[in-house]
Design a protein around this motif. Sequence first.
Motif, PDB file in Angstrom:
ATOM      1  N   ASP A 192      43.749   2.765  -9.983  1.00  0.00           N
ATOM      2  CA  ASP A 192      42.878   3.692 -10.713  1.00  0.00           C
ATOM      3  C   ASP A 192      43.627   4.967 -11.084  1.00  0.00           C
ATOM      4  N   TYR A 208      45.964   8.880 -18.647  1.00  0.00           N
ATOM      5  CA  TYR A 208      45.637  10.298 -18.728  1.00  0.00           C
ATOM      6  C   TYR A 208      46.447  11.069 -17.698  1.00  0.00           C
ATOM      7  N   VAL A 233      45.707   8.951 -14.505  1.00  0.00           N
ATOM      8  CA  VAL A 233      44.492   8.166 -14.329  1.00  0.00           C
ATOM      9  C   VAL A 233      44.386   7.080 -15.396  1.00  0.00           C
ATOM     10  N   SER A 279      39.151   3.415 -15.551  1.00  0.00           N
ATOM     11  CA  SER A 279      38.755   3.869 -14.220  1.00  0.00           C
ATOM     12  C   SER A 279      38.093   5.239 -14.285  1.00  0.00           C
ATOM     13  N   TYR A 280      38.571   6.084 -15.204  1.00  0.00           N
ATOM     14  CA  TYR A 280      38.003   7.430 -15.327  1.00  0.00           C
ATOM     15  C   TYR A 280      36.533   7.378 -15.740  1.00  0.00           C
ATOM     16  N   ARG A 281      36.191   6.339 -16.527  1.00  0.00           N
ATOM     17  CA  ARG A 281      34.787   6.172 -16.923  1.00  0.00           C
ATOM     18  C   ARG A 281      33.969   5.533 -15.806  1.00  0.00           C
ATOM     19  N   LYS A 295      34.724   5.368 -12.434  1.00  0.00           N
ATOM     20  CA  LYS A 295      34.755   6.060 -11.134  1.00  0.00           C
ATOM     21  C   LYS A 295      34.941   7.564 -11.337  1.00  0.00           C
ATOM     22  N   ASP A 296      34.304   8.077 -12.374  1.00  0.00           N
ATOM     23  CA  ASP A 296      34.521   9.468 -12.755  1.00  0.00           C
ATOM     24  C   ASP A 296      34.205  10.460 -11.641  1.00  0.00           C
ATOM     25  N   GLU A 297      33.131  10.218 -10.902  1.00  0.00           N
ATOM     26  CA  GLU A 297      32.744  11.159  -9.853  1.00  0.00           C
ATOM     27  C   GLU A 297      33.790  11.224  -8.747  1.00  0.00           C
ATOM     28  N   ILE A 345      36.971  10.289  -8.921  1.00  0.00           N
ATOM     29  CA  ILE A 345      38.241  10.804  -9.438  1.00  0.00           C
ATOM     30  C   ILE A 345      38.163  12.310  -9.666  1.00  0.00           C
ATOM     31  N   ASP A 346      37.046  12.784 -10.200  1.00  0.00           N
ATOM     32  CA  ASP A 346      36.880  14.228 -10.414  1.00  0.00           C
ATOM     33  C   ASP A 346      36.944  14.986  -9.091  1.00  0.00           C
TER      34      ASP A 346
END
Length: 212
Positions: A68, A85, A184, A188-190, A192-194, A196-197
């Motif tokens: 991810d 990213y 990233v 995966s950013y979409r 598992k965004d929470e 990863i953020d």
Amino acid sequence: MKSLLTIAMPKGRIFEEAAELLQKAGYVLPEELNESRKLILDVPNEHLRFILAKPMDVTTYVEHGVADVGIAGKDVMMEEERDVYEVLDLNISKCHLAVAGLPETKLNDIAPKVATKYPNVASKYFREQGEQVEIIKLNGSIELAPLIGLADRIVDIVSTGRTLRENGLVELEHIADITSRLIVNPVSYRMKDETIDTLVERLAKVVEEEQE
């Protein structure tokens, strides 16, 4: 059940410095993490999985989604140009890319040769300087190339400069400063965004504190 966040990173200096950052960011990691010979390491208490890869492969794993996120040197990102990213400069494993060679030697006017494990970076750099060179790709011991007459110059990572000095070489041109970055996978950013953020925010806070 919370899914694992998979992080690809290279062993060695980058791994040690990145693991220290993660620990300072509040992630509880086992002490033997860097001592293990396993290539996949799970840390269930933090819902993390680490893939230990060759530095040049980290961006590939992240681009293809088997990881991810990843931690990769800017040098690798410049060379590989993967669809990932870049979300945070971790400001670790500082070094720079440079052109080096034997002292007081001019670049061959007829067929200048440059040895490197960064053929794309080297080609782009010399092209921007208006110099046409032949690139010779090597995978290691780059400093050997000028000593045995294989190349006029090398393009390589320089940290302390000790390896260059010990082999009678000097740095001739500075190409770019290098640090390790958090990267990233776009999907995966979409998905598992929470998670990863949260990772990015916690690491960013540590990086900012260490720069003060």
